[in-house]
Design a protein around this motif. Structure first.
Motif, PDB file in Angstrom:
ATOM      1  N   TYR A 154       6.379  -8.104  -2.901  1.00  0.00           N
ATOM      2  CA  TYR A 154       4.940  -8.318  -2.980  1.00  0.00           C
ATOM      3  C   TYR A 154       4.299  -8.031  -1.625  1.00  0.00           C
ATOM      4  O   TYR A 154       4.979  -7.794  -0.633  1.00  0.00           O
ATOM      5  N   ASN A 155       2.960  -8.102  -1.591  1.00  0.00           N
ATOM      6  CA  ASN A 155       2.269  -7.829  -0.329  1.00  0.00           C
ATOM      7  C   ASN A 155       2.294  -9.068   0.568  1.00  0.00           C
ATOM      8  O   ASN A 155       2.991 -10.052   0.302  1.00  0.00           O
ATOM      9  N   PHE A 156       1.483  -9.039   1.629  1.00  0.00           N
ATOM     10  CA  PHE A 156       1.518 -10.085   2.653  1.00  0.00           C
ATOM     11  C   PHE A 156       1.186 -11.473   2.131  1.00  0.00           C
ATOM     12  O   PHE A 156       1.507 -12.487   2.781  1.00  0.00           O
ATOM     13  N   THR A 157       0.553 -11.575   0.964  1.00  0.00           N
ATOM     14  CA  THR A 157       0.221 -12.881   0.393  1.00  0.00           C
ATOM     15  C   THR A 157       1.480 -13.726   0.209  1.00  0.00           C
ATOM     16  O   THR A 157       1.432 -14.961   0.289  1.00  0.00           O
ATOM     17  N   ALA A 158       2.608 -13.062  -0.017  1.00  0.00           N
ATOM     18  CA  ALA A 158       3.870 -13.784  -0.196  1.00  0.00           C
ATOM     19  C   ALA A 158       4.222 -14.622   1.029  1.00  0.00           C
ATOM     20  O   ALA A 158       4.867 -15.667   0.907  1.00  0.00           O
TER      21      ALA A 158
END
Length: 520
Positions: free
Chosen positions: A420-424
């Motif tokens: 996933y992107n940086f939100t992870a």
């Protein structure tokens, strides 16, 4: 002429630099008169706490302004690199301190004759540790492809070689003279903010903005050295021999390592995002991370004055548990308010802070902001348990819990950021903090046989519940919603802190504090 210090002990003038060579290699004992100092009359600790709180809030405000401005004018990649350098300095400060400053202040206040050997020993440690960090950073710098970024990282490494003056912070703590250092730190923030505006108007390349952090760090170190040496009246010189530091370092090291681990897992996500997602996504993550991360310091700042009280009360297990439960109840209520505001106002705050940037698309930081707000709410309770376990001398348990949390955090970042992107990274931080909180609660139960959360602590959640209902159903633009959220948050805090139980708690706390002279 000899006088007395604030503990009624005899205090003689500090040895001059000419005497240093004659006594540097001699053992320093409680009967050694050569290191005795004469402290000026101390101000009220309440005044000192207000100075610290005012200075910290000023620094937080400046950090937020810097974040808002740079996130608006820099590209996501350049803002990400700026945040990376800032995080390196945060971790370096923690590694170079390891909680020794607080223990040093305590030991110096207890025996003023120990001030010079302790300060010089800490300076020597910083010199050695600084070389290690500088070498590691040089290797990291040489791995970078960008020449400007490589130059900045090498500059950071150069500064880390000369951090000995930061070891003199206890000089100000012992004398309750934190005003000058606080102003120095505020000046450093103004320097970065003003420099950013000038750089932007001159069209300076984005990576060069990180040089402002190096300049700020250098100015702070030089200023600390000048202020401390003026107050001391001599020039301390780094050295280990003859300082009798073993008894001083031992009690502080375990808690220092626990504190370091805790700081690492709250900041290591920056490096994982940088390594696995790139500078552009790091810039977007920093737009969520930087406004919230400084707030994580506030709960601990508010708990520091309670540690001595908890230490005394810990001798009475029943009273200790009662006191911790009361503080945990207040922390649950206040933390819940912060969590609700961060989660429900994330989109509005991002819109206002960055003028719509990082609001939509693959670089939207709204969800990351929400997860970090959850972590902030949990930190409020975790900090209380951390302070309680410190007061009860359970530093080893804190280190064990923190180490497990760090391993889990690293594993989650490694796995999730590939998918996933940086939100992870924000999700990993919130999950890790929940794990740490669960571990701290279990440890407290194991040690005391009691739950740190009273069965009726849900009452403190009522203001946050009302706040959540209002914000969830409320319409309007970002300005109206954020203003309403701020107003509701302030009212909720007042309701919690002015409740009957909170007033009774403050009264009991004052009674406990009368046994500690410095609490007034």
């Amino acid at each position: 002429m000899a006088g007395t210090d604030n503990h009624g002990r005899e205090a003689t003038p500090t040895p001059s630099d000419d005497d240093t060579s004659a006594i540097a290699h001699l053992p320093v004992t409680a009967s050694d008169p050569d290191y005795r100092i004469q402290l000026p009359p101390l101000r009220s600790p309440h005044v000192a706490q207000l100075v610290l709180l005012g200075g910290t809030l000023s620094q937080l405000a400046l950090a937020l302004l810097i974040t808002i401005y740079l996130a608006r004018v820099l590209t996501a990649a350049d803002f990400g690199f700026f945040s990376l350098v800032a995080t390196i300095f945060i971790l370096a400060r923690k590694f170079l301190d390891l909680g020794l400053s607080n223990v040093a202040a305590r030991d110096i206040a207890d025996d003023t004759r120990r001030e010079r050997p302790i300060l010089e020993g800490m300076m020597a440690y910083r010199r050695v540790a600084g070389v290690v960090l500088a070498l590691a950073l040089c290797i990291f710098a040489l791995m970078q492809r960008s020449v400007p970024e490589r130059a900045v990282l090498l500059g950071v490494g150069w500064v880390l070689l000369f951090t000995e003056p930061a070891a003199l912070d206890p000089v100000f703590q012992v004398r309750q003279a934190q005003g000058a250092p606080a102003l120095l730190n505020v000046f450093g923030g103004l320097l970065v903010l003003g420099g950013s505006v000038v750089f932007n108007r001159l069209g300076v390349a984005g990576a060069a903005f990180a040089w402002l952090l190096i300049v700020r760090e250098s100015v702070t170190l030089v200023g600390t050295k000048l202020l401390a040496e003026r107050m001391l009246g001599y020039h301390p010189k780094p050295g280990f021999r003859g300082r009798a530091l073993k008894a001083f370092i031992g009690p502080a090291l375990i808690f220092g390592l626990a504190s370091l681990v805790y700081t690492i897992y709250f900041n290591c996500d920056v490096f994982f995002v940088y390594a696995l997602r790139g500078k552009e996504e790091l810039g977007a993550y920093a737009a969520a991370f930087r406004p919230i991360n400084p707030l994580l310091l506030l709960p601990w700042l508010l708990m520091v004055p309670l540690v001595p009280v908890l230490t005394v009360v810990a001798k009475d297990p029943q009273r200790f548990v009662s006191l911790v439960r009361e503080v945990c109840g207040l922390a649950v209520g206040l933390g819940a308010c912060g969590l609700v505001a961060g989660v429900l106002l994330a989109r509005d705050l991002v819109s206002l802070l960055y003028r719509g940037r990082y609001l939509e698309g693959p670089l939207s930081c709204v969800n990351a902001f929400r997860w970090l707000a959850v972590a902030l709410g949990l930190v409020c309770v975790t900090t209380v348990l951390t302070a309680a376990m410190l007061a009860d001398r359970k530093e080893k348990l804190l280190l064990q819990i923190g180490t497990v949390a760090l391993v889990v955090n690293a594993a989650m970042n490694l796995v999730l950021l590939h998918l996933y992107n940086f939100t992870a990274a924000g999700f990993a931080t919130a999950t890790t903090e929940l794990l740490f909180l669960g571990g701290a609660l279990a440890a407290f139960q194991s040690v005391t046989g009691k739950n740190a959360l009273a069965s009726d602590c849900w009452r403190y959640l009522l203001p946050a519940t009302v706040m959540a209902v209002v914000l969830y159903f409320m319409g309007g633009g970002p300005v109206i919603r954020v203003a309403t959220g701020v107003a509701l948050g302030l009212l909720s805090a007042v309701a919690i802190l002015s409740s009957r139980r909170a007033r009774q708690f403050r009264k009991e706390l004052a009674e406990e504090g009368t046994s500690l002279q410095w609490l007034g």
